[in-house]
Write a protein that holds these residues in place. Sequence first.
Motif, mmCIF file in Angstrom:
data_model
loop_
_atom_site.group_PDB
_atom_site.id
_atom_site.type_symbol
_atom_site.label_atom_id
_atom_site.label_comp_id
_atom_site.label_asym_id
_atom_site.label_seq_id
_atom_site.Cartn_x
_atom_site.Cartn_y
_atom_site.Cartn_z
ATOM 1 N N PHE A 23 11.083 36.485 12.471
ATOM 2 C CA PHE A 23 11.101 35.872 13.292
ATOM 3 C C PHE A 23 10.539 34.475 12.517
ATOM 4 C CE2 PHE A 23 7.860 33.977 16.507
ATOM 5 C CZ PHE A 23 8.654 33.597 16.815
ATOM 6 N N ASP A 24 11.360 33.463 12.927
ATOM 7 C CA ASP A 24 11.511 32.336 11.991
ATOM 8 C C ASP A 24 10.369 31.524 13.086
ATOM 9 O OD1 ASP A 24 10.920 29.632 10.660
ATOM 10 O OD2 ASP A 24 13.023 29.635 10.525
ATOM 11 N N THR A 25 9.384 30.741 12.774
ATOM 12 C CA THR A 25 8.270 30.223 14.337
ATOM 13 C C THR A 25 8.863 28.294 13.757
ATOM 14 O OG1 THR A 25 6.445 30.439 12.216
ATOM 15 C CG2 THR A 25 5.745 31.902 14.088
ATOM 16 N N THR A 26 9.415 28.414 12.362
ATOM 17 C CA THR A 26 9.786 26.399 12.937
ATOM 18 C C THR A 26 11.475 26.741 13.508
ATOM 19 O OG1 THR A 26 11.005 27.669 10.492
ATOM 20 C CG2 THR A 26 8.747 26.695 10.278
ATOM 21 N N SER A 27 11.759 27.462 14.116
ATOM 22 C CA SER A 27 12.992 27.326 14.109
ATOM 23 C C SER A 27 13.553 25.996 14.550
ATOM 24 C CB SER A 27 13.434 28.707 15.002
ATOM 25 O OG SER A 27 13.518 29.110 16.468
ATOM 26 N N LYS A 28 14.932 25.456 14.615
ATOM 27 C CA LYS A 28 15.142 24.649 15.114
ATOM 28 C C LYS A 28 15.467 24.800 16.811
ATOM 29 C CE LYS A 28 13.724 21.611 11.600
ATOM 30 N NZ LYS A 28 13.015 23.041 10.522
ATOM 31 N N VAL A 29 16.038 23.314 17.601
ATOM 32 C CA VAL A 29 16.264 24.082 18.132
ATOM 33 C C VAL A 29 18.160 24.207 17.746
ATOM 34 C CG1 VAL A 29 17.273 21.655 20.101
ATOM 35 C CG2 VAL A 29 15.698 22.227 19.691
ATOM 36 N N THR A 30 19.469 24.144 18.414
ATOM 37 C CA THR A 30 20.535 24.692 17.747
ATOM 38 C C THR A 30 21.471 23.382 18.142
ATOM 39 O OG1 THR A 30 20.128 27.088 18.589
ATOM 40 C CG2 THR A 30 22.172 25.994 18.175
ATOM 41 N N VAL A 31 22.896 23.148 17.290
ATOM 42 C CA VAL A 31 23.046 21.691 17.572
ATOM 43 C C VAL A 31 24.614 22.819 17.792
ATOM 44 C CG1 VAL A 31 24.327 19.800 16.678
ATOM 45 C CG2 VAL A 31 21.708 20.343 16.479
ATOM 46 N N GLY A 82 15.345 38.745 29.804
ATOM 47 C CA GLY A 82 14.099 38.524 29.822
ATOM 48 C C GLY A 82 13.107 38.280 28.726
ATOM 49 N N ASN A 83 12.974 37.101 28.104
ATOM 50 C CA ASN A 83 12.694 37.108 26.557
ATOM 51 C C ASN A 83 11.104 35.991 26.843
ATOM 52 O OD1 ASN A 83 13.074 37.437 23.332
ATOM 53 N ND2 ASN A 83 12.573 34.934 23.604
ATOM 54 N N LYS A 84 10.453 36.683 25.463
ATOM 55 C CA LYS A 84 8.950 35.769 25.331
ATOM 56 C C LYS A 84 8.413 37.392 26.290
ATOM 57 C CE LYS A 84 10.474 31.301 24.261
ATOM 58 N NZ LYS A 84 9.917 30.008 24.099
ATOM 59 N N SER A 102 17.700 25.643 26.394
ATOM 60 C CA SER A 102 16.831 25.088 25.585
ATOM 61 C C SER A 102 15.728 26.058 25.546
ATOM 62 C CB SER A 102 16.923 24.146 25.637
ATOM 63 O OG SER A 102 15.896 23.284 24.044
ATOM 64 N N GLY A 103 15.459 26.624 24.387
ATOM 65 C CA GLY A 103 13.789 27.236 24.346
ATOM 66 C C GLY A 103 13.258 28.521 24.397
ATOM 67 N N VAL A 104 14.786 29.241 25.157
ATOM 68 C CA VAL A 104 14.437 30.548 26.091
ATOM 69 C C VAL A 104 14.074 31.593 24.547
ATOM 70 C CG1 VAL A 104 15.013 29.984 28.253
ATOM 71 C CG2 VAL A 104 16.684 30.628 26.064
ATOM 72 N N GLY A 105 14.415 30.728 23.699
ATOM 73 C CA GLY A 105 14.348 31.559 22.429
ATOM 74 C C GLY A 105 15.953 32.481 21.527
ATOM 75 N N LYS A 106 17.292 31.840 22.688
ATOM 76 C CA LYS A 106 18.602 32.429 22.371
ATOM 77 C C LYS A 106 18.609 33.028 20.544
ATOM 78 C CE LYS A 106 20.452 29.297 24.032
ATOM 79 N NZ LYS A 106 18.797 29.139 24.239
ATOM 80 N N SER A 107 18.462 31.538 19.806
ATOM 81 C CA SER A 107 18.815 31.628 18.258
ATOM 82 C C SER A 107 17.436 33.107 17.497
ATOM 83 C CB SER A 107 18.569 30.207 17.821
ATOM 84 O OG SER A 107 19.380 29.663 18.280
HETATM 85 P P1 GTP Z 1 18.120 26.166 21.919
HETATM 86 O O1 GTP Z 1 18.326 25.910 20.610
HETATM 87 O O2 GTP Z 1 18.166 25.005 22.258
HETATM 88 O O3 GTP Z 1 19.599 26.525 23.351
HETATM 89 O O4 GTP Z 1 16.409 26.729 22.280
HETATM 90 P P2 GTP Z 1 16.579 29.003 21.909
HETATM 91 O O5 GTP Z 1 17.398 29.447 23.039
HETATM 92 O O6 GTP Z 1 17.826 29.185 20.478
HETATM 93 O O7 GTP Z 1 15.277 28.591 21.663
HETATM 94 P P3 GTP Z 1 14.606 29.235 19.526
HETATM 95 O O8 GTP Z 1 15.426 30.472 20.113
HETATM 96 O O9 GTP Z 1 15.094 27.924 18.839
HETATM 97 O O10 GTP Z 1 13.331 29.826 20.314
HETATM 98 C C1 GTP Z 1 12.091 28.443 21.372
HETATM 99 C C2 GTP Z 1 11.106 28.329 20.874
HETATM 100 O O11 GTP Z 1 10.645 30.030 21.450
HETATM 101 C C3 GTP Z 1 10.301 28.972 19.481
HETATM 102 O O12 GTP Z 1 8.997 27.613 19.472
HETATM 103 C C4 GTP Z 1 9.855 30.339 18.932
HETATM 104 O O13 GTP Z 1 9.054 30.346 18.542
HETATM 105 C C5 GTP Z 1 9.818 30.522 20.448
HETATM 106 N N1 GTP Z 1 9.896 31.624 20.768
HETATM 107 C C6 GTP Z 1 11.628 32.842 20.748
HETATM 108 N N2 GTP Z 1 11.696 34.195 20.811
HETATM 109 C C7 GTP Z 1 9.930 34.233 21.601
HETATM 110 C C8 GTP Z 1 9.518 35.581 21.697
HETATM 111 O O14 GTP Z 1 10.184 36.186 22.241
HETATM 112 N N3 GTP Z 1 7.969 35.414 22.150
HETATM 113 C C9 GTP Z 1 7.804 34.315 21.290
HETATM 114 N N4 GTP Z 1 6.325 34.407 21.967
HETATM 115 N N5 GTP Z 1 8.077 32.726 21.754
HETATM 116 C C10 GTP Z 1 9.547 32.595 20.631
#
Ligand code: GTP
Length: 174
Positions: free
Chosen positions: A36-44, A124-126, A20-25
Motif C-alpha cells: 500500500f503506497d501512501t504516496t500513490s499518484k493520480v493515474t494518467v 466499495g473501497n476504503k 478519481s481517488g476511490v483507490g483503483k490503483s
Molecule cells: P485515479 O488514478 O485518479 O483514477 O484515482 P485512483 O482511483 O487510482 O485512486 P488511488 O488508488 O490513487 O488512491 C487515492 C487515494 O486514496 C490515495 O491517497 C490512497 O492512499 C487512498 N486510498 C486508496 N485505497 C484506500 C483504502 O482502502 N483506505 C484508505 N484509507 N485510503 C485509501
Amino acid sequence: SSENADAKNLRVKLVLLGDSGVGKSCIVLRFVRGEFDTTSKVTVGASFLSQTIALQDSTTVKFEIWDTAGQERYSALAPLYYRGAAVAVIVYDITSPESFKKAQYWVKELQKHGAPDIVMALVGNKADLHEKREVLTDDGMELAEKNGMFFIETSAKTADNINQLFEEIGKRLP
Ligand code: GTP
Ligand code: MG
C-alpha cells in the motif's frame, strides 16, 4: 482420468473503472505487489499490470489489468479499455456518495456499450474508514443485485477482501 482433468489456464482482460481517488490503483498495487503506497499518484491515461492466481480446482487465471484514470478529462478514453474486457470492476469509495453516483453511471455505460457477456463486479473501497462511511453496505448490495453484479467491500490499505475480490471474479468466469 487424472486428478487435474479439468484444470484450465485462463487469460482474462479486466478493466477498473470509477471516480478519481476511490483507490483503483491502490487495489491493483495491493493485489499485484502486496503493498500500500501512501504516496500513490493520480493515474494518467491508464496503467497496465498483470497477476496470475490459482483457484481451488487447479484452474489458473492470469488477470491482464487495465487500471484507468478516473479524472473527468480522461473519460473519453474509457471505451478503449472496457471494449473487449471480459471483466469490469467498478469501484467507489464508501465515504463518498458522489463516487457511488459515478459507479451507477459506469454500470449503465457498460450495459449500453460493454460486451454483452461481461462479468461485472461492484467494489466499495476504503472500508477501513468506517467512521466516515456515507454509503451503506445495503445500498452497494442493492445496486449490485439489480444489475447481476458481484459485490464486495474492500480496503487496499489493510488488504481486507482484496484477494477475495479477484478469487470471486475468477470463480464467476464463463
Ligand atoms: P485515479 O488514478 O485518479 O483514477 O484515482 P485512483 O482511483 O487510482 O485512486 P488511488 O488508488 O490513487 O488512491 C487515492 C487515494 O486514496 C490515495 O491517497 C490512497 O492512499 C487512498 N486510498 C486508496 N485505497 C484506500 C483504502 O482502502 N483506505 C484508505 N484509507 N485510503 C485509501
Ligand atoms: Mg489511479
